[in-house]
Scaffold this motif. Structure first.
Motif, PDB file in Angstrom:
ATOM      1  N   GLU A 127       0.821  -1.207   0.000  1.00 41.83           N
ATOM      2  CA  GLU A 127       0.000   0.000   0.000  1.00 41.83           C
ATOM      3  C   GLU A 127       0.859   1.264   0.000  1.00 41.83           C
ATOM      4  O   GLU A 127       0.551   2.226  -0.702  1.00 41.83           O
ATOM      5  CB  GLU A 127      -0.959   0.002   1.203  1.00 41.83           C
ATOM      6  CG  GLU A 127      -2.035  -1.062   1.115  1.00 41.83           C
ATOM      7  CD  GLU A 127      -1.591  -2.466   1.526  1.00 41.83           C
ATOM      8  OE1 GLU A 127      -2.412  -3.381   1.451  1.00 41.83           O
ATOM      9  OE2 GLU A 127      -0.415  -2.648   1.922  1.00 41.83           O
ATOM     10  N   TRP A 128       1.931   1.270   0.738  1.00 39.18           N
ATOM     11  CA  TRP A 128       2.816   2.444   0.782  1.00 39.18           C
ATOM     12  C   TRP A 128       3.505   2.671  -0.559  1.00 39.18           C
ATOM     13  O   TRP A 128       3.701   3.796  -0.968  1.00 39.18           O
ATOM     14  CB  TRP A 128       3.871   2.285   1.893  1.00 39.18           C
ATOM     15  CG  TRP A 128       3.261   2.506   3.238  1.00 39.18           C
ATOM     16  CD1 TRP A 128       3.188   3.688   3.928  1.00 39.18           C
ATOM     17  CD2 TRP A 128       2.613   1.538   4.056  1.00 39.18           C
ATOM     18  NE1 TRP A 128       2.525   3.500   5.096  1.00 39.18           N
ATOM     19  CE2 TRP A 128       2.160   2.184   5.214  1.00 39.18           C
ATOM     20  CE3 TRP A 128       2.357   0.182   3.911  1.00 39.18           C
ATOM     21  CZ2 TRP A 128       1.491   1.533   6.236  1.00 39.18           C
ATOM     22  CZ3 TRP A 128       1.675  -0.478   4.925  1.00 39.18           C
ATOM     23  CH2 TRP A 128       1.259   0.205   6.067  1.00 39.18           C
ATOM     24  N   ARG A 129       3.845   1.599  -1.243  1.00 44.42           N
ATOM     25  CA  ARG A 129       4.571   1.720  -2.510  1.00 44.42           C
ATOM     26  C   ARG A 129       3.650   2.032  -3.693  1.00 44.42           C
ATOM     27  O   ARG A 129       4.081   2.633  -4.668  1.00 44.42           O
ATOM     28  CB  ARG A 129       5.345   0.424  -2.791  1.00 44.42           C
ATOM     29  CG  ARG A 129       6.313   0.029  -1.678  1.00 44.42           C
ATOM     30  CD  ARG A 129       7.513   0.921  -1.538  1.00 44.42           C
ATOM     31  NE  ARG A 129       8.399   0.636  -2.640  1.00 44.42           N
ATOM     32  CZ  ARG A 129       9.213   1.524  -3.185  1.00 44.42           C
ATOM     33  NH1 ARG A 129       9.256   2.756  -2.742  1.00 44.42           N
ATOM     34  NH2 ARG A 129       9.981   1.194  -4.185  1.00 44.42           N
ATOM     35  N   LEU A 130       2.374   1.628  -3.627  1.00 45.84           N
ATOM     36  CA  LEU A 130       1.485   1.834  -4.774  1.00 45.84           C
ATOM     37  C   LEU A 130       0.490   2.975  -4.616  1.00 45.84           C
ATOM     38  O   LEU A 130      -0.182   3.333  -5.577  1.00 45.84           O
ATOM     39  CB  LEU A 130       0.746   0.546  -5.115  1.00 45.84           C
ATOM     40  CG  LEU A 130       1.627  -0.535  -5.719  1.00 45.84           C
ATOM     41  CD1 LEU A 130       0.796  -1.702  -6.200  1.00 45.84           C
ATOM     42  CD2 LEU A 130       2.477  -0.014  -6.864  1.00 45.84           C
ATOM     43  N   ASP A 131       0.381   3.555  -3.430  1.00 49.34           N
ATOM     44  CA  ASP A 131      -0.499   4.714  -3.262  1.00 49.34           C
ATOM     45  C   ASP A 131       0.093   5.880  -4.039  1.00 49.34           C
ATOM     46  O   ASP A 131       1.160   6.381  -3.700  1.00 49.34           O
ATOM     47  CB  ASP A 131      -0.627   5.081  -1.786  1.00 49.34           C
ATOM     48  CG  ASP A 131      -1.506   6.294  -1.539  1.00 49.34           C
ATOM     49  OD1 ASP A 131      -1.998   6.914  -2.508  1.00 49.34           O
ATOM     50  OD2 ASP A 131      -1.695   6.644  -0.354  1.00 49.34           O
ATOM     51  N   PRO A 132      -0.587   6.331  -5.102  1.00 46.87           N
ATOM     52  CA  PRO A 132      -0.025   7.395  -5.948  1.00 46.87           C
ATOM     53  C   PRO A 132       0.161   8.722  -5.222  1.00 46.87           C
ATOM     54  O   PRO A 132       0.906   9.572  -5.676  1.00 46.87           O
ATOM     55  CB  PRO A 132      -1.025   7.550  -7.093  1.00 46.87           C
ATOM     56  CG  PRO A 132      -2.076   6.544  -6.897  1.00 46.87           C
ATOM     57  CD  PRO A 132      -1.859   5.844  -5.605  1.00 46.87           C
ATOM     58  N   THR A 133      -0.489   8.873  -4.066  1.00 41.06           N
ATOM     59  CA  THR A 133      -0.352  10.122  -3.300  1.00 41.06           C
ATOM     60  C   THR A 133       0.557   9.949  -2.095  1.00 41.06           C
ATOM     61  O   THR A 133       0.763  10.901  -1.342  1.00 41.06           O
ATOM     62  CB  THR A 133      -1.733  10.616  -2.814  1.00 41.06           C
ATOM     63  OG1 THR A 133      -2.291   9.652  -1.916  1.00 41.06           O
ATOM     64  CG2 THR A 133      -2.684  10.831  -3.993  1.00 41.06           C
ATOM     65  N   GLY A 134       1.107   8.757  -1.909  1.00 40.19           N
ATOM     66  CA  GLY A 134       1.906   8.461  -0.729  1.00 40.19           C
ATOM     67  C   GLY A 134       3.334   8.969  -0.820  1.00 40.19           C
ATOM     68  O   GLY A 134       3.907   9.088  -1.902  1.00 40.19           O
TER      69      GLY A 134
ATOM     70  N   HIS B 126       5.929   7.395   0.155  1.00 40.54           N
ATOM     71  CA  HIS B 126       6.865   6.290  -0.091  1.00 40.54           C
ATOM     72  C   HIS B 126       6.526   5.526  -1.375  1.00 40.54           C
ATOM     73  O   HIS B 126       6.926   4.386  -1.551  1.00 40.54           O
ATOM     74  CB  HIS B 126       6.858   5.324   1.095  1.00 40.54           C
ATOM     75  CG  HIS B 126       7.414   5.926   2.339  1.00 40.54           C
ATOM     76  ND1 HIS B 126       6.653   6.661   3.219  1.00 40.54           N
ATOM     77  CD2 HIS B 126       8.661   5.939   2.830  1.00 40.54           C
ATOM     78  CE1 HIS B 126       7.401   7.079   4.205  1.00 40.54           C
ATOM     79  NE2 HIS B 126       8.632   6.655   3.998  1.00 40.54           N
ATOM     80  N   ARG B 127       5.809   6.178  -2.270  1.00 36.52           N
ATOM     81  CA  ARG B 127       5.355   5.487  -3.476  1.00 36.52           C
ATOM     82  C   ARG B 127       6.516   5.138  -4.398  1.00 36.52           C
ATOM     83  O   ARG B 127       7.536   5.832  -4.455  1.00 36.52           O
ATOM     84  CB  ARG B 127       4.325   6.323  -4.221  1.00 36.52           C
ATOM     85  CG  ARG B 127       4.903   7.519  -4.932  1.00 36.52           C
ATOM     86  CD  ARG B 127       3.818   8.217  -5.760  1.00 36.52           C
ATOM     87  NE  ARG B 127       4.371   9.322  -6.500  1.00 36.52           N
ATOM     88  CZ  ARG B 127       4.998   9.212  -7.668  1.00 36.52           C
ATOM     89  NH1 ARG B 127       5.153   8.058  -8.234  1.00 36.52           N
ATOM     90  NH2 ARG B 127       5.483  10.279  -8.269  1.00 36.52           N
TER      91      ARG B 127
ATOM     92  N   ALA C  71       4.017   4.019  -9.528  1.00 36.56           N
ATOM     93  CA  ALA C  71       2.674   4.339  -9.013  1.00 36.56           C
ATOM     94  C   ALA C  71       2.271   5.723  -9.502  1.00 36.56           C
ATOM     95  O   ALA C  71       2.343   6.711  -8.782  1.00 36.56           O
ATOM     96  CB  ALA C  71       2.664   4.264  -7.488  1.00 36.56           C
TER      97      ALA C  71
END
Length: 141
Positions: A69-76, A78-79, A83
């Motif tokens: 989730e941290w790597r693929l959240d486009p707004t994160g 830690h993306r 992403a």
């Protein structure tokens, strides 16, 4: 009683899988391969020992399940560079197609509405004779 299940009642894993899988269309190995060729992001969430034992799908992004989730959240913050947005088509791949279903549902909750998973997982990909290379990629690119 009305015959409806208590929404707070515990749910077994088989029922949970059935529920989350009803929320999106899963793909088979050939469909995943075609989607990748058309620009979809294949994401391998298998742990390192399985990648070392069975190999890798060329071009797949390797992300350990606990970081997905941290790597693929486009707004994160830690993306991963891959992403690029909520409209990204993502095919999550685990070893046999169970953990990937839960992971795809989690990506849907983050707004990645085109996320899906590979029915049968990496083993189905390999059995279909699709490309596999030896070795283990690092968990981050």
């Amino acid at each position: 009683m009305s015959g409806q299940a208590d929404p707070g009642a515990p749910v077994g894993i088989d029922e949970l899988l059935e529920r989350v899988r009803a929320g999106y269309r899963r793909v088979d190995a050939q469909e995943a391969y075609a989607a990748s060729s058309a620009g979809a992001l294949l994401v391998d969430i298998r742990y390192q020992a399985l990648r070392e034992r069975d190999g890798l799908i060329p071009g797949a992004l390797v992300v350990e399940r606990n970081e997905l989730e941290w790597r693929l959240d486009p707004t994160g913050s830690h993306r991963a560079p891959e992403a690029t947005g909520h409209d990204l088509q993502v095919v999550v791949i685990c070893n046999e197609g169970y953990a990937s279903s839960l992971a795809a549902a989690s990506l849907h909750a983050l707004g990645l509405h085109r996320a899906t998973d590979l029915t049968g997982g990496f083993q189905a990909w390999k059995s279909a004779g699709l490309p596999v290379v030896p070795g283990a990629a690092p968990p981050h690119r």
